[in-house]
Design a protein around this motif. Structure first.
Motif, mmCIF file in Angstrom:
data_model
loop_
_atom_site.group_PDB
_atom_site.id
_atom_site.type_symbol
_atom_site.label_atom_id
_atom_site.label_comp_id
_atom_site.label_asym_id
_atom_site.label_seq_id
_atom_site.Cartn_x
_atom_site.Cartn_y
_atom_site.Cartn_z
ATOM 1 N N UNK A 255 -9.139 -22.753 -19.341
ATOM 2 C CA UNK A 255 -10.087 -23.661 -19.991
ATOM 3 C C UNK A 255 -11.484 -23.067 -19.859
ATOM 4 N N UNK A 256 -12.429 -23.632 -20.572
ATOM 5 C CA UNK A 256 -13.817 -23.167 -20.474
ATOM 6 C C UNK A 256 -14.322 -23.289 -19.047
ATOM 7 N N UNK A 257 -14.010 -24.401 -18.402
ATOM 8 C CA UNK A 257 -14.453 -24.602 -17.020
ATOM 9 C C UNK A 257 -13.828 -23.575 -16.083
ATOM 10 N N UNK A 258 -12.551 -23.283 -16.275
ATOM 11 C CA UNK A 258 -11.896 -22.275 -15.437
ATOM 12 C C UNK A 258 -12.534 -20.900 -15.647
ATOM 13 N N UNK A 259 -12.855 -20.570 -16.882
ATOM 14 C CA UNK A 259 -13.484 -19.282 -17.162
ATOM 15 C C UNK A 259 -14.879 -19.218 -16.562
#
Length: 81
Positions: free
Chosen positions: A67-71
């Motif tokens: 996800x964007x947050x994980x990236x």
């Protein structure tokens, strides 16, 4: 398509540009084009492109993505050892 006529038109239009941001944008565009020239050998076929898309879609369907947050978290760790 008359490339020489297009070039002349572009040159005439650029002569009227006074906005420094627009000039900078054109410089960046031309610099990027110069540093990323590709040849026909560098390009993949439409079949290869579609095959790569199919693989990517399959990975997404299986939940194999960040996800964007994980990236953002992964990127924040770059260079920290």
């Amino acid at each position: 398509m008359d490339v020489q006529a297009d070039i002349k038109w572009i040159q005439n239009e650029l002569n009227d540009v006074k906005d420094p941001l627009l000039i900078e944008a054109f410089k960046n565009l031309l610099t990027y084009r110069r540093t990323t020239k590709t040849t026909d050998e560098d390009r993949i076929s439409i079949e290869q492109y579609n095959q790569e898309l199919d693989v990517s879609i399959s990975q997404i369907d299986k939940g194999e993505f960040y996800t964007s947050e994980e990236m953002k978290e992964r990127i924040s760790q770059w260079g920290k050892g």
